[in-house]
Design a protein around this motif. Structure first.
Motif, PDB file in Angstrom:
ATOM      1  N   VAL A  40       8.070   0.938   3.475  1.00  0.00           N
ATOM      2  CA  VAL A  40       6.998   1.786   3.990  1.00  0.00           C
ATOM      3  C   VAL A  40       5.656   1.283   3.473  1.00  0.00           C
ATOM      4  O   VAL A  40       5.543   0.894   2.311  1.00  0.00           O
ATOM      5  N   VAL A  41       4.648   1.301   4.331  1.00  0.00           N
ATOM      6  CA  VAL A  41       3.263   1.066   3.916  1.00  0.00           C
ATOM      7  C   VAL A  41       2.395   2.108   4.601  1.00  0.00           C
ATOM      8  O   VAL A  41       2.780   2.686   5.615  1.00  0.00           O
ATOM      9  N   GLY A  42       1.205   2.322   4.054  1.00  0.00           N
ATOM     10  CA  GLY A  42       0.294   3.276   4.670  1.00  0.00           C
ATOM     11  C   GLY A  42      -1.012   3.391   3.923  1.00  0.00           C
ATOM     12  O   GLY A  42      -1.278   2.648   2.978  1.00  0.00           O
ATOM     13  N   TRP A  43      -1.810   4.339   4.364  1.00  0.00           N
ATOM     14  CA  TRP A  43      -3.130   4.619   3.783  1.00  0.00           C
ATOM     15  C   TRP A  43      -3.119   6.036   3.237  1.00  0.00           C
ATOM     16  O   TRP A  43      -2.708   6.970   3.927  1.00  0.00           O
ATOM     17  N   ASP A  44      -3.571   6.202   1.989  1.00  0.00           N
ATOM     18  CA  ASP A  44      -3.651   7.508   1.341  1.00  0.00           C
ATOM     19  C   ASP A  44      -5.130   7.838   1.127  1.00  0.00           C
ATOM     20  O   ASP A  44      -5.765   7.326   0.210  1.00  0.00           O
ATOM     21  N   ARG A  45      -5.686   8.658   2.012  1.00  0.00           N
ATOM     22  CA  ARG A  45      -7.106   8.979   1.944  1.00  0.00           C
ATOM     23  C   ARG A  45      -7.518   9.668   0.652  1.00  0.00           C
ATOM     24  O   ARG A  45      -8.510   9.280   0.046  1.00  0.00           O
ATOM     25  N   PRO A  46      -6.785  10.658   0.157  1.00  0.00           N
ATOM     26  CA  PRO A  46      -7.224  11.294  -1.080  1.00  0.00           C
ATOM     27  C   PRO A  46      -7.319  10.329  -2.268  1.00  0.00           C
ATOM     28  O   PRO A  46      -8.225  10.446  -3.092  1.00  0.00           O
ATOM     29  N   LEU A  47      -6.415   9.373  -2.349  1.00  0.00           N
ATOM     30  CA  LEU A  47      -6.457   8.401  -3.448  1.00  0.00           C
ATOM     31  C   LEU A  47      -7.286   7.163  -3.100  1.00  0.00           C
ATOM     32  O   LEU A  47      -7.505   6.296  -3.943  1.00  0.00           O
ATOM     33  N   GLN A  48      -7.742   7.070  -1.845  1.00  0.00           N
ATOM     34  CA  GLN A  48      -8.519   5.920  -1.399  1.00  0.00           C
ATOM     35  C   GLN A  48      -7.811   4.610  -1.713  1.00  0.00           C
ATOM     36  O   GLN A  48      -8.383   3.679  -2.301  1.00  0.00           O
ATOM     37  N   THR A  49      -6.537   4.545  -1.330  1.00  0.00           N
ATOM     38  CA  THR A  49      -5.742   3.347  -1.547  1.00  0.00           C
ATOM     39  C   THR A  49      -4.691   3.215  -0.457  1.00  0.00           C
ATOM     40  O   THR A  49      -4.261   4.213   0.127  1.00  0.00           O
ATOM     41  N   TYR A  50      -4.325   1.976  -0.202  1.00  0.00           N
ATOM     42  CA  TYR A  50      -3.143   1.732   0.609  1.00  0.00           C
ATOM     43  C   TYR A  50      -1.948   1.866  -0.320  1.00  0.00           C
ATOM     44  O   TYR A  50      -2.090   1.812  -1.551  1.00  0.00           O
ATOM     45  N   PHE A  51      -0.768   2.061   0.230  1.00  0.00           N
ATOM     46  CA  PHE A  51       0.421   2.156  -0.606  1.00  0.00           C
ATOM     47  C   PHE A  51       1.552   1.355   0.020  1.00  0.00           C
ATOM     48  O   PHE A  51       1.534   1.045   1.212  1.00  0.00           O
ATOM     49  N   ALA A  52       2.515   0.992  -0.833  1.00  0.00           N
ATOM     50  CA  ALA A  52       3.662   0.213  -0.393  1.00  0.00           C
ATOM     51  C   ALA A  52       4.884   0.685  -1.163  1.00  0.00           C
ATOM     52  O   ALA A  52       4.816   0.864  -2.380  1.00  0.00           O
ATOM     53  N   GLN A  53       5.988   0.889  -0.442  1.00  0.00           N
ATOM     54  CA  GLN A  53       7.235   1.333  -1.057  1.00  0.00           C
ATOM     55  C   GLN A  53       8.399   0.518  -0.507  1.00  0.00           C
ATOM     56  O   GLN A  53       8.460   0.246   0.688  1.00  0.00           O
ATOM     57  N   VAL A  54       9.308   0.169  -1.413  1.00  0.00           N
ATOM     58  CA  VAL A  54      10.556  -0.495  -1.038  1.00  0.00           C
ATOM     59  C   VAL A  54      11.687   0.335  -1.617  1.00  0.00           C
ATOM     60  O   VAL A  54      11.695   0.624  -2.824  1.00  0.00           O
TER      61      VAL A  54
ATOM     62  N   ALA B 174      10.372  -6.936   4.392  1.00  0.00           N
ATOM     63  CA  ALA B 174      10.301  -6.339   5.733  1.00  0.00           C
ATOM     64  C   ALA B 174       9.669  -7.270   6.743  1.00  0.00           C
ATOM     65  O   ALA B 174       8.870  -8.146   6.393  1.00  0.00           O
ATOM     66  N   GLU B 175      10.018  -7.034   7.984  1.00  0.00           N
ATOM     67  CA  GLU B 175       9.346  -7.705   9.091  1.00  0.00           C
ATOM     68  C   GLU B 175       7.979  -7.052   9.254  1.00  0.00           C
ATOM     69  O   GLU B 175       7.872  -5.824   9.279  1.00  0.00           O
ATOM     70  N   ILE B 176       6.944  -7.859   9.362  1.00  0.00           N
ATOM     71  CA  ILE B 176       5.577  -7.350   9.426  1.00  0.00           C
ATOM     72  C   ILE B 176       5.053  -7.491  10.854  1.00  0.00           C
ATOM     73  O   ILE B 176       4.889  -8.604  11.356  1.00  0.00           O
ATOM     74  N   PRO B 177       4.790  -6.368  11.526  1.00  0.00           N
ATOM     75  CA  PRO B 177       4.219  -6.436  12.877  1.00  0.00           C
ATOM     76  C   PRO B 177       2.850  -7.131  12.861  1.00  0.00           C
ATOM     77  O   PRO B 177       2.084  -6.998  11.894  1.00  0.00           O
ATOM     78  N   ALA B 178       2.547  -7.849  13.906  1.00  0.00           N
ATOM     79  CA  ALA B 178       1.295  -8.609  13.982  1.00  0.00           C
ATOM     80  C   ALA B 178       0.056  -7.733  13.838  1.00  0.00           C
ATOM     81  O   ALA B 178      -0.966  -8.180  13.322  1.00  0.00           O
ATOM     82  N   THR B 179       0.147  -6.476  14.265  1.00  0.00           N
ATOM     83  CA  THR B 179      -1.036  -5.599  14.232  1.00  0.00           C
ATOM     84  C   THR B 179      -1.092  -4.698  12.993  1.00  0.00           C
ATOM     85  O   THR B 179      -1.986  -3.858  12.899  1.00  0.00           O
ATOM     86  N   LEU B 180      -0.171  -4.874  12.055  1.00  0.00           N
ATOM     87  CA  LEU B 180      -0.103  -3.928  10.933  1.00  0.00           C
ATOM     88  C   LEU B 180      -1.392  -3.878  10.123  1.00  0.00           C
ATOM     89  O   LEU B 180      -1.893  -2.794   9.822  1.00  0.00           O
ATOM     90  N   ALA B 181      -1.956  -5.019   9.758  1.00  0.00           N
ATOM     91  CA  ALA B 181      -3.186  -5.010   8.953  1.00  0.00           C
ATOM     92  C   ALA B 181      -4.318  -4.295   9.692  1.00  0.00           C
ATOM     93  O   ALA B 181      -5.023  -3.464   9.106  1.00  0.00           O
ATOM     94  N   SER B 182      -4.476  -4.586  10.971  1.00  0.00           N
ATOM     95  CA  SER B 182      -5.558  -3.933  11.728  1.00  0.00           C
ATOM     96  C   SER B 182      -5.272  -2.448  11.938  1.00  0.00           C
ATOM     97  O   SER B 182      -6.198  -1.625  11.928  1.00  0.00           O
ATOM     98  N   ASP B 183      -4.009  -2.077  12.102  1.00  0.00           N
ATOM     99  CA  ASP B 183      -3.662  -0.659  12.237  1.00  0.00           C
ATOM    100  C   ASP B 183      -3.988   0.096  10.943  1.00  0.00           C
ATOM    101  O   ASP B 183      -4.541   1.203  10.983  1.00  0.00           O
ATOM    102  N   LEU B 184      -3.638  -0.494   9.807  1.00  0.00           N
ATOM    103  CA  LEU B 184      -3.930   0.145   8.517  1.00  0.00           C
ATOM    104  C   LEU B 184      -5.439   0.267   8.299  1.00  0.00           C
ATOM    105  O   LEU B 184      -5.931   1.289   7.819  1.00  0.00           O
ATOM    106  N   GLU B 185      -6.166  -0.774   8.657  1.00  0.00           N
ATOM    107  CA  GLU B 185      -7.626  -0.748   8.533  1.00  0.00           C
ATOM    108  C   GLU B 185      -8.205   0.372   9.402  1.00  0.00           C
ATOM    109  O   GLU B 185      -9.093   1.115   8.975  1.00  0.00           O
ATOM    110  N   ALA B 186      -7.697   0.514  10.607  1.00  0.00           N
ATOM    111  CA  ALA B 186      -8.162   1.577  11.512  1.00  0.00           C
ATOM    112  C   ALA B 186      -7.849   2.954  10.934  1.00  0.00           C
ATOM    113  O   ALA B 186      -8.665   3.885  11.047  1.00  0.00           O
ATOM    114  N   ASP B 187      -6.691   3.097  10.299  1.00  0.00           N
ATOM    115  CA  ASP B 187      -6.340   4.374   9.672  1.00  0.00           C
ATOM    116  C   ASP B 187      -7.345   4.729   8.583  1.00  0.00           C
ATOM    117  O   ASP B 187      -7.779   5.878   8.468  1.00  0.00           O
ATOM    118  N   MET B 188      -7.706   3.738   7.769  1.00  0.00           N
ATOM    119  CA  MET B 188      -8.685   3.980   6.706  1.00  0.00           C
ATOM    120  C   MET B 188     -10.032   4.350   7.304  1.00  0.00           C
ATOM    121  O   MET B 188     -10.650   5.338   6.900  1.00  0.00           O
TER     122      MET B 188
END
Length: 108
Positions: free
Chosen positions: A18-32, A70-84
């Motif tokens: 799992v990866v994502g953006w955590d607005r309250p902590l102002q950080t991206y996160f990663a879990q395996v 994990a397999e990384i979708p081509a748009t993942l970085a831009s999707d995460l940036e858009a979430d932030m």
């Protein structure tokens, strides 16, 4: 907060990534998650970064944590940036601000 469930790579040992953006902590996160005897299907988060304010400051930092698992979708970085960017200017609610003061002695 955003969250993306990624497809684990075969033979990586991961059952969930799992990866994502955590607005309250102002950080991206990663879990395996890897299987355990007690929970072979759900597993345990054996890698979990992005629990401190600003710990993973870029999408690429979060992706680097999970790329071998994990397999990384081509748009993942831009999707995460858009979430932030979608959360820019959003302020903490009363309870979030209070929790941050208690946990981090600040208002990050």
């Amino acid at each position: 907060m955003s969250r993306y469930d990624l497809k684990p790579k075969a033979h990586s040992g991961a059952i969930a990534v799992v990866v994502g953006w955590d607005r309250p902590l102002q950080t991206y996160f990663a879990q395996v998650f890897t299987p355990t005897q007690g929970e072979p299907d759900q597993g345990e988060a054996t890698t979990w970064l992005g629990t401190e304010p600003g710990e993973l400051p870029t999408p690429e930092a979060a992706i680097a944590v999970v790329v071998r698992y994990a397999e990384i979708p081509a748009t993942l970085a831009s999707d995460l940036e858009a979430d932030m960017r979608a959360t820019m200017g959003v302020e903490d609610g009363t309870h979030q601000a209070e929790a941050k003061r208690g946990l981090f002695d600040s208002f990050h």
